[in-house]
Design a protein around this motif. Structure first.
Motif, mmCIF file in Angstrom:
data_model
loop_
_atom_site.group_PDB
_atom_site.id
_atom_site.type_symbol
_atom_site.label_atom_id
_atom_site.label_comp_id
_atom_site.label_asym_id
_atom_site.label_seq_id
_atom_site.Cartn_x
_atom_site.Cartn_y
_atom_site.Cartn_z
ATOM 1 N N GLN A 87 -16.972 -0.535 17.407
ATOM 2 C CA GLN A 87 -18.361 -0.276 17.009
ATOM 3 C C GLN A 87 -18.725 1.191 17.219
ATOM 4 O O GLN A 87 -19.337 1.815 16.355
ATOM 5 N N VAL A 88 -18.329 1.740 18.383
ATOM 6 C CA VAL A 88 -18.607 3.156 18.646
ATOM 7 C C VAL A 88 -17.855 4.029 17.637
ATOM 8 O O VAL A 88 -18.396 4.988 17.074
ATOM 9 N N GLY A 89 -16.598 3.680 17.382
ATOM 10 C CA GLY A 89 -15.814 4.425 16.397
ATOM 11 C C GLY A 89 -16.467 4.399 15.025
ATOM 12 O O GLY A 89 -16.478 5.412 14.313
ATOM 13 N N SER A 90 -17.035 3.254 14.666
ATOM 14 C CA SER A 90 -17.668 3.131 13.352
ATOM 15 C C SER A 90 -18.931 3.982 13.258
ATOM 16 O O SER A 90 -19.237 4.522 12.188
ATOM 17 N N VAL A 91 -19.660 4.097 14.360
ATOM 18 C CA VAL A 91 -20.841 4.976 14.359
ATOM 19 C C VAL A 91 -20.397 6.420 14.112
ATOM 20 O O VAL A 91 -20.965 7.129 13.277
ATOM 21 N N ILE A 92 -19.345 6.853 14.816
ATOM 22 C CA ILE A 92 -18.850 8.235 14.669
ATOM 23 C C ILE A 92 -18.330 8.458 13.249
ATOM 24 O O ILE A 92 -18.650 9.467 12.601
ATOM 25 N N PHE A 93 -17.533 7.521 12.753
ATOM 26 C CA PHE A 93 -17.021 7.615 11.385
ATOM 27 C C PHE A 93 -18.174 7.710 10.389
ATOM 28 O O PHE A 93 -18.178 8.545 9.472
ATOM 29 N N GLY A 94 -19.195 6.869 10.570
ATOM 30 C CA GLY A 94 -20.326 6.849 9.634
ATOM 31 C C GLY A 94 -21.068 8.177 9.592
ATOM 32 O O GLY A 94 -21.531 8.594 8.526
ATOM 33 N N VAL B 87 -14.668 11.884 10.913
ATOM 34 C CA VAL B 87 -14.054 10.781 10.160
ATOM 35 C C VAL B 87 -12.686 10.436 10.760
ATOM 36 O O VAL B 87 -12.349 9.262 10.935
ATOM 37 N N GLY B 88 -11.892 11.439 11.094
ATOM 38 C CA GLY B 88 -10.575 11.187 11.674
ATOM 39 C C GLY B 88 -10.668 10.507 13.030
ATOM 40 O O GLY B 88 -10.028 9.478 13.277
ATOM 41 N N PHE B 89 -11.486 11.077 13.926
ATOM 42 C CA PHE B 89 -11.636 10.519 15.271
ATOM 43 C C PHE B 89 -12.261 9.120 15.211
ATOM 44 O O PHE B 89 -11.770 8.168 15.825
ATOM 45 N N GLY B 90 -13.334 9.002 14.414
ATOM 46 C CA GLY B 90 -14.082 7.747 14.356
ATOM 47 C C GLY B 90 -13.275 6.602 13.761
ATOM 48 O O GLY B 90 -13.294 5.482 14.282
ATOM 49 N N THR B 91 -12.541 6.876 12.672
ATOM 50 C CA THR B 91 -11.791 5.776 12.045
ATOM 51 C C THR B 91 -10.669 5.283 12.952
ATOM 52 O O THR B 91 -10.357 4.091 12.970
ATOM 53 N N ARG B 92 -10.051 6.179 13.716
ATOM 54 C CA ARG B 92 -8.989 5.726 14.625
ATOM 55 C C ARG B 92 -9.565 4.928 15.791
ATOM 56 O O ARG B 92 -9.019 3.906 16.192
ATOM 57 N N LEU B 93 -10.684 5.412 16.337
ATOM 58 C CA LEU B 93 -11.325 4.663 17.424
ATOM 59 C C LEU B 93 -11.795 3.298 16.914
ATOM 60 O O LEU B 93 -11.724 2.289 17.623
ATOM 61 N N ALA B 94 -12.250 3.277 15.661
ATOM 62 C CA ALA B 94 -12.738 2.030 15.069
ATOM 63 C C ALA B 94 -11.591 1.113 14.671
ATOM 64 O O ALA B 94 -11.793 -0.076 14.446
ATOM 65 N N GLY B 95 -10.385 1.658 14.565
ATOM 66 C CA GLY B 95 -9.246 0.858 14.128
ATOM 67 C C GLY B 95 -9.272 0.551 12.641
ATOM 68 O O GLY B 95 -8.642 -0.404 12.194
ATOM 69 N N ALA B 115 -18.429 -6.545 11.409
ATOM 70 C CA ALA B 115 -19.341 -5.774 12.265
ATOM 71 C C ALA B 115 -19.095 -4.276 12.096
ATOM 72 O O ALA B 115 -20.043 -3.481 11.987
ATOM 73 N N ALA B 116 -17.814 -3.865 12.066
ATOM 74 C CA ALA B 116 -17.492 -2.441 11.923
ATOM 75 C C ALA B 116 -18.015 -1.906 10.592
ATOM 76 O O ALA B 116 -18.595 -0.823 10.527
ATOM 77 N N VAL B 126 -28.142 6.260 8.005
ATOM 78 C CA VAL B 126 -29.034 6.987 8.921
ATOM 79 C C VAL B 126 -28.741 8.486 8.842
ATOM 80 O O VAL B 126 -29.657 9.317 8.777
ATOM 81 N N THR B 127 -27.444 8.834 8.792
ATOM 82 C CA THR B 127 -27.057 10.245 8.722
ATOM 83 C C THR B 127 -27.610 10.903 7.454
ATOM 84 O O THR B 127 -28.170 12.007 7.503
#
Lengths: 138, 135
Positions: A87-94, B87-95, B115-116, B126-127
Protein backbone atom coordinates in the motif's frame (compact mmCIF):
# COMPACT_ATOMS: atom_id res chain seq x y z
CA UNK A 1 14.37 -23.87 -26.02
CA UNK A 2 14.11 -21.16 -28.65
CA UNK A 3 10.33 -21.23 -28.23
CA UNK A 4 10.82 -19.98 -24.65
CA UNK A 5 12.32 -16.80 -26.07
CA UNK A 6 9.98 -16.45 -29.04
CA UNK A 7 6.87 -16.61 -26.83
CA UNK A 8 7.91 -13.73 -24.53
CA UNK A 9 9.15 -11.74 -27.55
CA UNK A 10 5.76 -12.10 -29.27
CA UNK A 11 3.94 -11.37 -25.99
CA UNK A 12 6.07 -8.24 -25.52
CA UNK A 13 5.16 -7.15 -29.06
CA UNK A 14 1.45 -7.74 -28.31
CA UNK A 15 1.69 -5.82 -25.05
CA UNK A 16 3.58 -2.88 -26.59
CA UNK A 17 1.17 -2.74 -29.53
CA UNK A 18 -1.72 -2.67 -27.07
CA UNK A 19 -0.16 0.28 -25.25
CA UNK A 20 0.50 2.19 -28.48
CA UNK A 21 -2.92 1.50 -30.05
CA UNK A 22 -4.75 2.51 -26.88
CA UNK A 23 -2.82 5.78 -26.47
CA UNK A 24 -1.24 4.75 -23.17
CA UNK A 25 2.22 5.80 -24.37
CA UNK A 26 0.90 9.40 -24.42
CA UNK A 27 1.47 11.04 -21.02
CA UNK A 28 -1.35 13.51 -21.80
CA UNK A 29 -3.92 10.71 -22.12
CA UNK A 30 -2.83 9.10 -18.84
CA UNK A 31 -2.71 12.40 -16.93
CA UNK A 32 -6.13 13.18 -18.43
CA UNK A 33 -7.47 10.00 -16.80
CA UNK A 34 -5.97 10.99 -13.44
CA UNK A 35 -7.37 14.55 -13.73
CA UNK A 36 -10.88 14.00 -12.38
CA UNK A 37 -11.36 17.72 -11.67
CA UNK A 38 -10.40 18.71 -15.22
CA UNK A 39 -11.24 17.46 -18.73
CA UNK A 40 -11.42 13.79 -17.68
CA UNK A 41 -10.23 11.26 -20.27
CA UNK A 42 -11.68 7.77 -19.65
CA UNK A 43 -9.39 5.90 -22.10
CA UNK A 44 -7.29 4.19 -19.38
CA UNK A 45 -10.48 2.80 -17.88
CA UNK A 46 -11.44 1.26 -21.25
CA UNK A 47 -7.95 -0.28 -21.50
CA UNK A 48 -8.39 -1.87 -18.07
CA UNK A 49 -11.84 -3.15 -19.01
CA UNK A 50 -10.51 -4.65 -22.26
CA UNK A 51 -7.57 -6.30 -20.51
CA UNK A 52 -9.55 -7.65 -17.54
CA UNK A 53 -12.24 -9.04 -19.87
CA UNK A 54 -9.46 -11.37 -21.07
CA UNK A 55 -7.47 -12.00 -17.88
CA UNK A 56 -10.26 -12.61 -15.35
CA UNK A 57 -11.91 -15.53 -17.21
CA UNK A 58 -8.63 -16.59 -18.88
CA UNK A 59 -6.61 -16.78 -15.66
CA UNK A 60 -9.41 -18.67 -13.94
CA UNK A 61 -9.49 -21.28 -16.70
CA UNK A 62 -5.67 -21.47 -16.84
CA UNK A 63 -5.26 -22.03 -13.13
CA UNK A 64 -7.59 -25.00 -13.18
CA UNK A 65 -4.61 -26.75 -14.75
CA UNK A 66 -1.88 -28.01 -12.44
CA UNK A 67 0.88 -26.46 -14.58
CA UNK A 68 1.25 -24.17 -17.61
CA UNK A 69 1.59 -25.75 -21.06
CA UNK A 70 5.34 -25.22 -21.52
CA UNK A 71 6.68 -24.88 -18.00
CA UNK A 72 6.69 -27.23 -14.99
CA UNK A 73 5.07 -24.70 -12.64
CA UNK A 74 3.23 -21.40 -12.24
CA UNK A 75 5.36 -18.55 -10.85
CA UNK A 76 2.83 -16.67 -8.74
CA UNK A 77 3.15 -14.11 -5.92
CA UNK A 78 3.18 -15.83 -2.52
CA UNK A 79 0.65 -13.59 -0.82
CA UNK A 80 -2.80 -12.39 -1.81
CA UNK A 81 -3.35 -10.54 1.48
CA UNK A 82 -3.61 -6.77 1.74
CA UNK A 83 -0.56 -5.47 3.62
CA UNK A 84 1.04 -2.17 4.57
CA UNK A 85 4.16 -2.39 2.37
CA UNK A 86 2.41 -2.76 -1.01
CA UNK A 87 0.00 0.00 0.00
CA UNK A 88 2.81 2.41 0.88
CA UNK A 89 4.63 1.46 -2.33
CA UNK A 90 1.48 2.15 -4.32
CA UNK A 91 1.14 5.62 -2.80
CA UNK A 92 4.75 6.42 -3.80
CA UNK A 93 4.28 4.94 -7.28
CA UNK A 94 1.05 6.93 -7.74
CA UNK A 95 2.81 10.21 -6.92
CA UNK A 96 5.46 9.57 -9.60
CA UNK A 97 2.79 8.41 -12.06
CA UNK A 98 0.72 11.55 -11.44
CA UNK A 99 3.73 13.86 -11.74
CA UNK A 100 4.68 12.59 -15.18
CA UNK A 101 2.13 10.23 -16.76
CA UNK A 102 4.32 7.15 -17.26
CA UNK A 103 4.02 3.86 -15.45
CA UNK A 104 6.79 1.31 -16.23
CA UNK A 105 5.19 -0.26 -19.34
CA UNK A 106 4.59 2.92 -21.34
CA UNK A 107 7.98 4.31 -20.29
CA UNK A 108 9.80 1.24 -21.67
CA UNK A 109 7.57 1.11 -24.75
CA UNK A 110 8.49 4.74 -25.49
CA UNK A 111 12.24 4.07 -25.58
CA UNK A 112 12.07 3.49 -29.35
CA UNK A 113 10.90 7.07 -29.92
CA UNK A 114 14.63 7.73 -29.35
CA UNK A 115 13.74 10.86 -27.43
CA UNK A 116 15.72 11.89 -24.37
CA UNK A 117 12.63 12.08 -22.11
CA UNK A 118 11.71 8.37 -21.91
CA UNK A 119 15.39 7.44 -21.70
CA UNK A 120 15.93 9.75 -18.73
CA UNK A 121 12.73 8.50 -17.08
CA UNK A 122 13.71 4.83 -17.51
CA UNK A 123 17.21 5.51 -16.15
CA UNK A 124 15.72 7.20 -13.08
CA UNK A 125 13.20 4.37 -12.71
CA UNK A 126 16.02 1.82 -12.76
CA UNK A 127 17.87 3.87 -10.11
CA UNK A 128 14.71 3.89 -7.97
CA UNK A 129 14.49 0.11 -8.25
CA UNK A 130 18.12 -0.33 -7.17
CA UNK A 131 17.50 2.09 -4.29
CA UNK A 132 14.51 0.06 -3.14
CA UNK A 133 16.53 -3.14 -3.19
CA UNK A 134 19.41 -1.54 -1.28
CA UNK A 135 16.94 -0.14 1.26
CA UNK A 136 15.28 -3.54 1.73
CA UNK A 137 18.67 -5.13 2.39
CA UNK A 138 19.81 -2.50 4.89
CA UNK B 1 -13.14 12.79 -26.48
CA UNK B 2 -12.18 9.86 -28.65
CA UNK B 3 -14.05 6.61 -29.23
CA UNK B 4 -13.53 3.81 -26.69
CA UNK B 5 -12.83 1.33 -29.50
CA UNK B 6 -9.03 1.70 -29.72
CA UNK B 7 -8.53 1.67 -25.92
CA UNK B 8 -10.68 -1.47 -25.69
CA UNK B 9 -8.75 -3.15 -28.53
CA UNK B 10 -5.44 -2.13 -26.95
CA UNK B 11 -6.58 -3.47 -23.59
CA UNK B 12 -7.62 -6.72 -25.23
CA UNK B 13 -4.11 -7.13 -26.70
CA UNK B 14 -2.55 -6.43 -23.29
CA UNK B 15 -4.85 -9.02 -21.74
CA UNK B 16 -4.07 -11.54 -24.49
CA UNK B 17 -0.34 -11.01 -23.92
CA UNK B 18 -0.71 -11.52 -20.15
CA UNK B 19 -2.87 -14.61 -20.59
CA UNK B 20 -0.43 -16.19 -23.06
CA UNK B 21 2.49 -15.62 -20.69
CA UNK B 22 0.62 -17.30 -17.83
CA UNK B 23 -0.92 -20.15 -19.82
CA UNK B 24 2.27 -21.14 -21.68
CA UNK B 25 5.13 -20.11 -19.38
CA UNK B 26 3.42 -19.68 -16.00
CA UNK B 27 4.65 -16.09 -15.71
CA UNK B 28 2.87 -13.01 -14.40
CA UNK B 29 3.25 -10.14 -16.88
CA UNK B 30 4.25 -7.39 -14.46
CA UNK B 31 6.43 -4.90 -16.32
CA UNK B 32 8.11 -3.43 -13.22
CA UNK B 33 8.99 -6.93 -11.98
CA UNK B 34 10.21 -8.11 -15.39
CA UNK B 35 12.36 -4.99 -15.85
CA UNK B 36 13.76 -5.07 -12.30
CA UNK B 37 14.58 -8.77 -12.66
CA UNK B 38 16.34 -8.13 -15.98
CA UNK B 39 18.53 -5.23 -14.81
CA UNK B 40 19.27 -6.83 -11.44
CA UNK B 41 20.59 -9.97 -13.07
CA UNK B 42 17.96 -12.58 -12.26
CA UNK B 43 18.24 -15.67 -14.43
CA UNK B 44 15.94 -15.92 -17.42
CA UNK B 45 16.55 -14.47 -20.86
CA UNK B 46 12.76 -14.44 -21.31
CA UNK B 47 12.69 -11.09 -19.51
CA UNK B 48 14.96 -9.45 -22.08
CA UNK B 49 13.01 -11.06 -24.94
CA UNK B 50 9.75 -9.65 -23.55
CA UNK B 51 11.25 -6.19 -23.03
CA UNK B 52 12.68 -6.17 -26.57
CA UNK B 53 9.22 -6.88 -27.98
CA UNK B 54 7.61 -4.31 -25.67
CA UNK B 55 9.95 -1.54 -26.83
CA UNK B 56 9.92 -2.50 -30.52
CA UNK B 57 6.14 -2.73 -30.88
CA UNK B 58 5.23 0.99 -30.78
CA UNK B 59 7.92 1.73 -33.39
CA UNK B 60 6.43 -0.95 -35.66
CA UNK B 61 2.86 0.16 -34.97
CA UNK B 62 3.48 3.82 -35.71
CA UNK B 63 5.49 2.88 -38.80
CA UNK B 64 2.83 0.58 -40.24
CA UNK B 65 -0.28 2.54 -39.23
CA UNK B 66 1.12 5.99 -40.11
CA UNK B 67 -0.37 7.16 -36.82
CA UNK B 68 2.26 9.53 -35.49
CA UNK B 69 3.84 8.61 -32.16
CA UNK B 70 2.70 10.80 -29.25
CA UNK B 71 4.81 13.84 -28.49
CA UNK B 72 7.13 13.41 -25.51
CA UNK B 73 6.18 14.98 -22.19
CA UNK B 74 7.05 18.64 -21.73
CA UNK B 75 8.24 18.00 -18.18
CA UNK B 76 11.68 19.37 -17.33
CA UNK B 77 14.62 17.09 -16.58
CA UNK B 78 14.37 17.46 -12.80
CA UNK B 79 10.67 16.48 -12.75
CA UNK B 80 11.42 13.57 -15.09
CA UNK B 81 14.12 12.24 -12.76
CA UNK B 82 12.03 12.69 -9.60
CA UNK B 83 9.00 10.99 -11.19
CA UNK B 84 11.12 8.11 -12.53
CA UNK B 85 12.74 7.55 -9.13
CA UNK B 86 9.34 7.47 -7.39
CA UNK B 87 7.88 5.09 -9.98
CA UNK B 88 10.88 2.75 -9.72
CA UNK B 89 11.05 2.76 -5.92
CA UNK B 90 7.28 2.68 -5.44
CA UNK B 91 6.51 -0.14 -7.88
CA UNK B 92 9.15 -2.40 -6.33
CA UNK B 93 7.97 -1.68 -2.79
CA UNK B 94 4.41 -2.29 -4.00
CA UNK B 95 5.44 -5.54 -5.69
CA UNK B 96 3.83 -4.49 -8.97
CA UNK B 97 2.48 -1.73 -11.16
CA UNK B 98 -0.41 -1.15 -13.55
CA UNK B 99 0.26 -4.44 -15.32
CA UNK B 100 1.31 -6.76 -12.48
CA UNK B 101 -1.30 -5.57 -9.97
CA UNK B 102 -3.82 -3.89 -12.29
CA UNK B 103 -4.13 -6.39 -15.15
CA UNK B 104 -2.75 -9.66 -13.74
CA UNK B 105 -3.41 -9.32 -10.00
CA UNK B 106 -7.00 -8.18 -10.48
CA UNK B 107 -7.18 -10.88 -13.15
CA UNK B 108 -6.44 -13.38 -10.33
CA UNK B 109 -8.93 -11.55 -8.07
CA UNK B 110 -6.13 -10.99 -5.53
CA UNK B 111 -7.25 -8.63 -2.71
CA UNK B 112 -3.65 -7.39 -2.39
CA UNK B 113 -3.61 -6.32 -6.04
CA UNK B 114 -7.11 -4.82 -6.00
CA UNK B 115 -6.13 -2.70 -2.96
CA UNK B 116 -2.79 -1.70 -4.54
CA UNK B 117 -4.45 -0.69 -7.82
CA UNK B 118 -7.10 1.43 -6.10
CA UNK B 119 -4.36 3.05 -4.02
CA UNK B 120 -2.00 3.99 -6.86
CA UNK B 121 -4.88 5.33 -8.97
CA UNK B 122 -6.12 7.40 -6.00
CA UNK B 123 -2.57 8.57 -5.28
CA UNK B 124 -2.11 9.56 -8.93
CA UNK B 125 -5.42 11.42 -8.95
CA UNK B 126 -4.55 13.35 -5.77
CA UNK B 127 -1.13 14.19 -7.24
CA UNK B 128 -2.65 15.52 -10.48
CA UNK B 129 -5.27 17.45 -8.50
CA UNK B 130 -2.58 19.11 -6.41
CA UNK B 131 -0.24 19.91 -9.31
CA UNK B 132 -2.93 21.09 -11.76
CA UNK B 133 -5.56 22.68 -9.58
CA UNK B 134 -3.93 23.73 -6.30
CA UNK B 135 -0.38 24.78 -7.13
Amino acid sequence: MLIRLIIPLVCGLLFGAGLAISGMTDTRVVLGFLDIAGAWNPDLLFVMVGALAVTIPGFWLTQRRSAPWLSPQFFLPASRAIAMQPQVGSVIFGIGWGLYGYCPGPALASLTTFDGQPLLFVAAMAAGMYAERAWQRS
Amino acid sequence: MSSPLLPLVGGFLIGASSLTMLALLGRITGISGIFAGAIQGETGMWRWAFLAGLSAAPLLYHGISHQSAPLPSEAGWLLTIVAGLLVGFGTRLAGGCTSGHGVCGIGRLSPRSIAATLTFIASGMVTVFVTRHLL
